[in-house]
Design an enzyme around this catalytic site. Sequence first.
Site, PDB file in Angstrom:
ATOM      1  CG  LEU A  69      -2.001  -1.013   1.391  1.00 60.70           C
ATOM      2  CD1 LEU A  69      -1.439  -2.373   1.783  1.00 60.70           C
ATOM      3  CD2 LEU A  69      -2.993  -0.549   2.452  1.00 60.70           C
ATOM      4  CB  VAL A 116       3.373  -5.950   7.251  1.00 58.38           C
ATOM      5  CG1 VAL A 116       4.876  -5.806   7.489  1.00 58.38           C
ATOM      6  CG2 VAL A 116       2.959  -7.416   7.293  1.00 58.38           C
ATOM      7  N   GLY A 127       1.842   4.061   5.477  1.00 54.48           N
ATOM      8  CA  GLY A 127       2.293   3.298   4.323  1.00 54.48           C
ATOM      9  C   GLY A 127       2.551   1.897   4.825  1.00 54.48           C
ATOM     10  CB  SER A 128       1.084  -0.512   5.722  1.00 56.01           C
ATOM     11  OG  SER A 128      -0.134  -0.123   5.096  1.00 56.01           O
ATOM     12  NE  ARG A 129       4.641  -7.880   2.858  1.00 54.11           N
ATOM     13  CZ  ARG A 129       5.827  -8.473   2.808  1.00 54.11           C
ATOM     14  NH1 ARG A 129       6.907  -7.756   2.558  1.00 54.11           N
ATOM     15  NH2 ARG A 129       5.934  -9.758   3.039  1.00 54.11           N
TER      16      ARG A 129
END
Length: 220
Positions: free
Chosen positions: A100, A158, A188-190
């Site tokens: 993301l 994450v 911001g991520s995953r």
Amino acid sequence: MKASDAVLTPIHKEGHTHIAVFFIVSIGLFYLISEPLGWIGLVLTAWCVYFFRDPERVVPQASGVLVSPADGTVSAVTEIAPPAELGMGDKPRKRISIFLSVFNVHVNRVPSAGTITGLAYVNGKYLSAAADEAGEENERQLVRMTTEDGNDIAFAQVAGLVARRILCNLKEGDVVERGSRFGLIRFGSRTDIYLDEGMECTIEPGQTMIGGETIIARKL
């Protein structure tokens, strides 16, 4: 999508305080420091509103499918053991990773209807969420669930380089619906999802995901 729909998209409640702070600081910059800095502050305020948007989604009703838990781009599809903290054994499973950016919707959604059977929070590093090792080394919230079709899957929020807070509203024993909201990561991520045996991945790296809508796997 109509232009008015984009403007009127609901904002996640987590964003209200942040938006207010950005706006107040911007007004202060206008009147106390300089007008150009004030305009920069207003641009950042607009971005903050955009970041915390929480649009409605049309969730697929087909049986035996999993939907993407997040908006973003598929960064990898790999074979790896599920998180040890969830007690799912060490046999490798197919893992789908979705990156993301700060411009994606960051509200997370449950990939399947079913029951939450386990959760684990792991404090960790803040490597780039696009890095392969981020799923094992970064701060993360892990969730295990049994789907309505009896599959044992897991998914993870994450943190990335600039993400500093993971929100997860799930509890063990919760009965959830496919596509329902369960949390958010800023900024911001995953997200990762670990498939069960007998499930086929239906997407490839590089594809763009729409959380709660894009089908990412199905039962064989």
